[in-house]
Design an enzyme around this catalytic site. Sequence first.
Site, mmCIF file in Angstrom:
data_model
loop_
_atom_site.group_PDB
_atom_site.id
_atom_site.type_symbol
_atom_site.label_atom_id
_atom_site.label_comp_id
_atom_site.label_asym_id
_atom_site.label_seq_id
_atom_site.Cartn_x
_atom_site.Cartn_y
_atom_site.Cartn_z
ATOM 1 N N GLU A 97 15.481 35.859 -9.872
ATOM 2 C CA GLU A 97 15.397 34.504 -10.174
ATOM 3 C C GLU A 97 16.350 34.253 -11.144
ATOM 4 O OE1 GLU A 97 16.300 31.985 -9.023
ATOM 5 O OE2 GLU A 97 14.517 30.548 -8.214
ATOM 6 N N ASP A 98 16.771 33.159 -11.222
ATOM 7 C CA ASP A 98 17.927 33.308 -12.704
ATOM 8 C C ASP A 98 16.442 31.974 -13.735
ATOM 9 O OD1 ASP A 98 17.523 30.746 -11.172
ATOM 10 O OD2 ASP A 98 19.182 29.683 -11.888
ATOM 11 N N ILE A 99 15.517 30.844 -13.003
ATOM 12 C CA ILE A 99 15.159 30.444 -13.965
ATOM 13 C C ILE A 99 13.605 29.874 -12.671
ATOM 14 C CG2 ILE A 99 15.910 27.884 -13.592
ATOM 15 C CD1 ILE A 99 15.776 27.155 -16.482
ATOM 16 N N VAL A 100 12.834 29.599 -13.474
ATOM 17 C CA VAL A 100 11.549 29.134 -12.949
ATOM 18 C C VAL A 100 10.534 27.783 -14.153
ATOM 19 C CG1 VAL A 100 9.044 29.486 -12.841
ATOM 20 C CG2 VAL A 100 10.659 31.320 -11.988
ATOM 21 N N ASP A 101 10.741 26.516 -13.102
ATOM 22 C CA ASP A 101 10.220 25.348 -14.146
ATOM 23 C C ASP A 101 9.070 25.509 -13.433
ATOM 24 O OD1 ASP A 101 9.789 23.165 -15.061
ATOM 25 O OD2 ASP A 101 11.735 21.885 -13.838
ATOM 26 N N GLY A 103 7.782 26.810 -10.698
ATOM 27 C CA GLY A 103 7.312 27.298 -10.472
ATOM 28 C C GLY A 103 7.492 27.308 -8.362
ATOM 29 N N THR A 105 9.344 26.780 -5.781
ATOM 30 C CA THR A 105 10.297 27.405 -5.578
ATOM 31 C C THR A 105 10.247 29.297 -5.496
ATOM 32 O OG1 THR A 105 12.306 26.334 -6.764
ATOM 33 C CG2 THR A 105 12.730 28.141 -5.332
ATOM 34 N N LYS A 129 10.265 27.935 -18.331
ATOM 35 C CA LYS A 129 10.257 26.861 -18.875
ATOM 36 C C LYS A 129 8.857 26.307 -18.615
ATOM 37 C CE LYS A 129 13.787 24.164 -17.778
ATOM 38 N NZ LYS A 129 14.484 22.768 -17.031
ATOM 39 N N ASP A 157 23.383 26.364 -13.905
ATOM 40 C CA ASP A 157 24.208 25.260 -13.963
ATOM 41 C C ASP A 157 23.353 23.923 -14.568
ATOM 42 O OD1 ASP A 157 23.161 24.876 -11.797
ATOM 43 O OD2 ASP A 157 24.540 23.359 -10.831
HETATM 44 P P1 IMP Z 1 10.576 25.305 -9.646
HETATM 45 O O1 IMP Z 1 10.312 25.314 -8.314
HETATM 46 O O2 IMP Z 1 10.751 23.926 -10.151
HETATM 47 O O3 IMP Z 1 10.367 26.287 -10.324
HETATM 48 O O4 IMP Z 1 12.730 24.877 -10.082
HETATM 49 C C1 IMP Z 1 13.681 26.106 -9.612
HETATM 50 C C2 IMP Z 1 14.805 25.404 -9.122
HETATM 51 O O5 IMP Z 1 15.355 24.623 -10.716
HETATM 52 C C3 IMP Z 1 15.865 26.961 -9.837
HETATM 53 O O6 IMP Z 1 16.325 28.101 -9.338
HETATM 54 C C4 IMP Z 1 16.881 26.140 -10.732
HETATM 55 O O7 IMP Z 1 17.897 26.516 -9.759
HETATM 56 C C5 IMP Z 1 16.024 24.990 -10.825
HETATM 57 N N1 IMP Z 1 16.321 24.578 -12.431
HETATM 58 C C6 IMP Z 1 14.968 24.127 -13.258
HETATM 59 N N2 IMP Z 1 15.923 24.299 -14.438
HETATM 60 C C7 IMP Z 1 16.275 24.334 -14.619
HETATM 61 C C8 IMP Z 1 17.405 24.594 -16.178
HETATM 62 O O8 IMP Z 1 16.834 24.423 -16.856
HETATM 63 N N3 IMP Z 1 18.785 24.336 -15.691
HETATM 64 C C9 IMP Z 1 19.433 24.785 -14.643
HETATM 65 N N4 IMP Z 1 19.122 25.226 -13.522
HETATM 66 C C10 IMP Z 1 17.625 24.707 -13.569
#
Ligand code: IMP
Length: 176
Positions: A97-101, A103, A105, A129, A157
Site C-alpha cells: 500500500e502507498d499510504i496509511v492515513d 488505517g 483502508t 501519516k 496523487d
Molecule cells: P485511510 O483509510 O485513511 O488510511 O486512507 C488511505 C487512503 O487514502 C490511501 O490509500 C490513499 O488513497 C488516500 N490518501 C490518504 N492520504 C493521502 C495523501 O496524502 N496523498 C494521497 N493519497 C492519500
Amino acid sequence: MHAPEVLISEDDIQKRVTELAQKISADYSDTGDLVMVGVLKGSFIFLADLSRNLSIPRTIEFIAVSSYGDSSAPSGAVRLVMDVRGNIEGKDVLIVEDIVDTGHTLKYLIGIMKSHRPASVKTAVLVRKADSAKVDVTIDYLGFDIGNEWVVGYGLDFAEQNRTLPYIGIIDPTDR
Ligand code: IMP
C-alpha cells in the site's frame, strides 16, 4: 498550482525501498510462495520498485478500492472495486500500500485478503501519516513516517495529478 515541496527525496526513497526489499527477501526466504498484492492505483510504483529488488520468487496481484475521489477529505467509506484474480489460498500474502492515513483502508484490505484463506497476511506501506494511530492495524514493513500533510508523487496523487513524480512532495490542496 505550485510545484510540490520535496518531503522525501528520490535518493532517500530508493535507499529505503532497497532496505525493505532486503528485509522481505530474508523474512520470506524459506516460504517460496510469496504473493505481492498491490493496491491500485497508488502503490503501482512502490510495488514495481519493491518487487524488482527482491531476491526471492514472488508473484504479483492487484486489488482496487474506492478512494476519496477527487477530494482530500476522507469519507471513511471503503469499497472493494476489484479483487485478486489468482488463487491465493495457502500462499503468503504481502499487501503493498502507498499510504496509511486513518488505517481504515488497510484494516479492511487485511480482512478481504484473510477471506481468501492464505497461509499468512503481512503489510508493506511506503508512508504512514501521523493520524494512523486511530485504527489498530499492523504495518510489518514501513518506509517512512510523515505528518498529516497531503503528499503526492511516487504513485500518490491529488485529483489524479502528480503520481509520476520521482520524489514525495507536499501540496496544499487549496492552492489550485
Ligand atoms: P485511510 O483509510 O485513511 O488510511 O486512507 C488511505 C487512503 O487514502 C490511501 O490509500 C490513499 O488513497 C488516500 N490518501 C490518504 N492520504 C493521502 C495523501 O496524502 N496523498 C494521497 N493519497 C492519500
